[in-house]
Design a protein around this motif. Structure first.
Motif, PDB file in Angstrom:
ATOM      1  N   HIS A   1      49.006  51.505  39.740  1.00  0.00           N
ATOM      2  CA  HIS A   1      49.382  52.842  40.220  1.00  0.00           C
ATOM      3  C   HIS A   1      50.884  52.829  40.497  1.00  0.00           C
ATOM      4  CE1 HIS A   1      49.564  56.270  43.012  1.00  0.00           C
ATOM      5  NE2 HIS A   1      48.327  56.597  42.648  1.00  0.00           N
ATOM      6  N   ARG A   2      51.529  53.981  40.331  1.00  0.00           N
ATOM      7  CA  ARG A   2      52.988  53.985  40.539  1.00  0.00           C
ATOM      8  C   ARG A   2      53.380  53.658  41.981  1.00  0.00           C
ATOM      9  NH1 ARG A   2      55.086  60.060  39.694  1.00  0.00           N
ATOM     10  NH2 ARG A   2      54.229  59.677  37.631  1.00  0.00           N
ATOM     11  N   ALA A   3      52.437  53.863  42.918  1.00  0.00           N
ATOM     12  CA  ALA A   3      52.723  53.562  44.324  1.00  0.00           C
ATOM     13  C   ALA A   3      52.268  52.161  44.745  1.00  0.00           C
ATOM     14  CB  ALA A   3      52.062  54.612  45.217  1.00  0.00           C
ATOM     15  N   THR A   4      51.681  51.413  43.812  1.00  0.00           N
ATOM     16  CA  THR A   4      51.245  50.046  44.138  1.00  0.00           C
ATOM     17  C   THR A   4      52.468  49.136  44.280  1.00  0.00           C
ATOM     18  OG1 THR A   4      49.233  50.390  42.847  1.00  0.00           O
ATOM     19  CG2 THR A   4      49.807  48.112  43.354  1.00  0.00           C
ATOM     20  N   PRO A   5      52.542  48.366  45.374  1.00  0.00           N
ATOM     21  CA  PRO A   5      53.704  47.494  45.554  1.00  0.00           C
ATOM     22  C   PRO A   5      53.879  46.488  44.417  1.00  0.00           C
ATOM     23  CG  PRO A   5      52.465  47.676  47.591  1.00  0.00           C
ATOM     24  CD  PRO A   5      51.631  48.326  46.526  1.00  0.00           C
ATOM     25  N   ASP A   6      55.114  46.138  44.157  1.00  0.00           N
ATOM     26  CA  ASP A   6      55.451  45.147  43.149  1.00  0.00           C
ATOM     27  C   ASP A   6      56.277  44.059  43.845  1.00  0.00           C
ATOM     28  OD1 ASP A   6      55.947  43.816  40.803  1.00  0.00           O
ATOM     29  OD2 ASP A   6      57.547  45.176  40.153  1.00  0.00           O
ATOM     30  N   PRO A   7      55.870  42.780  43.826  1.00  0.00           N
ATOM     31  CA  PRO A   7      54.710  42.257  43.110  1.00  0.00           C
ATOM     32  C   PRO A   7      53.394  42.571  43.817  1.00  0.00           C
ATOM     33  CG  PRO A   7      55.729  40.500  44.361  1.00  0.00           C
ATOM     34  CD  PRO A   7      56.613  41.719  44.548  1.00  0.00           C
ATOM     35  N   LEU A   8      52.353  42.635  43.006  1.00  0.00           N
ATOM     36  CA  LEU A   8      51.019  42.946  43.515  1.00  0.00           C
ATOM     37  C   LEU A   8      50.602  42.014  44.655  1.00  0.00           C
ATOM     38  CD1 LEU A   8      48.355  44.640  42.906  1.00  0.00           C
ATOM     39  CD2 LEU A   8      47.615  42.640  41.609  1.00  0.00           C
ATOM     40  N   VAL A   9      50.917  40.725  44.512  1.00  0.00           N
ATOM     41  CA  VAL A   9      50.437  39.732  45.485  1.00  0.00           C
ATOM     42  C   VAL A   9      51.029  39.929  46.886  1.00  0.00           C
ATOM     43  CG1 VAL A   9      49.839  37.941  43.817  1.00  0.00           C
ATOM     44  CG2 VAL A   9      52.178  38.084  44.701  1.00  0.00           C
ATOM     45  N   GLY A  10      52.084  40.731  47.001  1.00  0.00           N
ATOM     46  CA  GLY A  10      52.661  40.983  48.315  1.00  0.00           C
ATOM     47  C   GLY A  10      52.016  42.155  49.033  1.00  0.00           C
ATOM     48  N   TRP A  11      51.069  42.812  48.369  1.00  0.00           N
ATOM     49  CA  TRP A  11      50.424  44.009  48.914  1.00  0.00           C
ATOM     50  C   TRP A  11      49.402  43.625  49.980  1.00  0.00           C
ATOM     51  CZ3 TRP A  11      46.729  47.469  45.532  1.00  0.00           C
ATOM     52  CH2 TRP A  11      46.564  48.731  46.148  1.00  0.00           C
TER      53      TRP A  11
END
Ligand SMILES: [Zn+2]
Length: 280
Positions: free
Chosen positions: A223-233
């Motif tokens: 999703h455009r609002a998903t944090p990058d990198p994913l693993v830091g979410w």
């Protein structure tokens, strides 16, 4: 990488492929979790203390792109994790707000149900009902309302608080095997916890009556609002969450000719998937 994955027995829970890309090792995730001020800190502590909860890192399947854990826990180990985790969790906050939100969702979703001509009361099922709030919201909207939940303590509390509803401590697969169907099946923020996502999704679909609706929400990868990198979410918190789905993964999981999928717009990084089952 694919050699290593075969040695440790990685197999994608969606497509069975053995090749993966490592997004973060378990050791790196645990040190990340220790540095947070949210639930990841507590989860990391539980994981570090129990070798049966080793997840071996967060990986992305090379074939289908699903983000998932390298090693999935056994149901027993996961059960122990939840007992340890929930023992100190803030259960039951925002009760009235949660009931109202569920009632609003149920009202919107119920417009999508196609009538089979019966005059019987419409049936609602919440899969992963927790303390039973969504079930109560559905009852307030006129449904015959049922909830299933693995955590027997939560089921006992829901039954005591909402005696007009029906709650069962069971898995979705075991419950679906009973052969009952429901006009609206609701599953919010649960599928990312499932060890076997294919049997989970298949059981969900089996529970939907002809003309009925299945509603699934889950944190969104891609999703455009998903944090990058994913693993830091904050949503990446294994083993509470085991998978992070992009739209294509959910479409593959719920691909059945009698179901028509549609994603609802969500400005936040979460999927809201509405699947309507054909009447005939
Ligand atoms: Zn895959």
């Amino acid at each position: 990488m694919s050699t290593a994955s075969r040695q440790t027995g990685f197999s994608c829970p969606l497509c069975d492929a053995a090749g993966f890309t490592l997004l973060e090792t378990q050791a790196d995730w645990l040190s990340r979790a220790a540095g947070t001020a949210d639930e990841r800190r507590q989860i990391g502590g539980i994981v570090a203390a129990d070798p049966d909860l080793a997840f071996g890192g967060i990986v992305r399947c090379r074939e289908c792109g699903l983000a998932t854990v390298r090693t999935r826990p056994s149901p027993d180990a996961l059960g122990r994790f939840y007992s340890a985790y929930y023992a100190s969790a803030s259960y039951g906050t925002k009760r009235d707000k949660k009931i109202k939100r569920a009632a609003r969702r149920v009202r919107r979703l119920s417009r999508r149900i196609r009538s089979n001509g019966s005059n019987a009361k419409r049936r609602f099922l919440d899969v992963g009902a927790n303390l039973g709030y969504a079930v109560e919201g559905a009852r307030q909207r006129g449904f015959d309302a049922t909830g299933i939940e693995i955590d027997a303590e939560a089921v006992a509390r829901a039954t005591a608080e909402f005696p007009g509803n029906s709650y069962h401590a069971t898995t979705v697969e075991a419950f679906a095997a009973r052969g009952e169907t429901f006009d609206l099946v609701y599953c919010s923020e649960v599928i990312e916890h499932a060890i076997d996502i294919r049997s989970f999704a298949s059981a969900l679909m089996d529970l939907v009556a002809p003309g009925g609706v299945l509603f699934v929400t889950t944190p969104a990868d891609g999703h455009r609002a998903t944090p990058d990198p994913l693993v830091g979410w904050v949503q990446v918190k294994p083993p509470e969450h085991l998978h992070w789905f992009a739209k294509a993964h959910l479409l593959r999981l719920f691909d059945r000719p009698d179901f028509a999928p549609r994603f609802r717009f969500n400005p936040k990084p979460g999927h809201k998937l509405v699947l309507r089952r054909a009447l005939h």
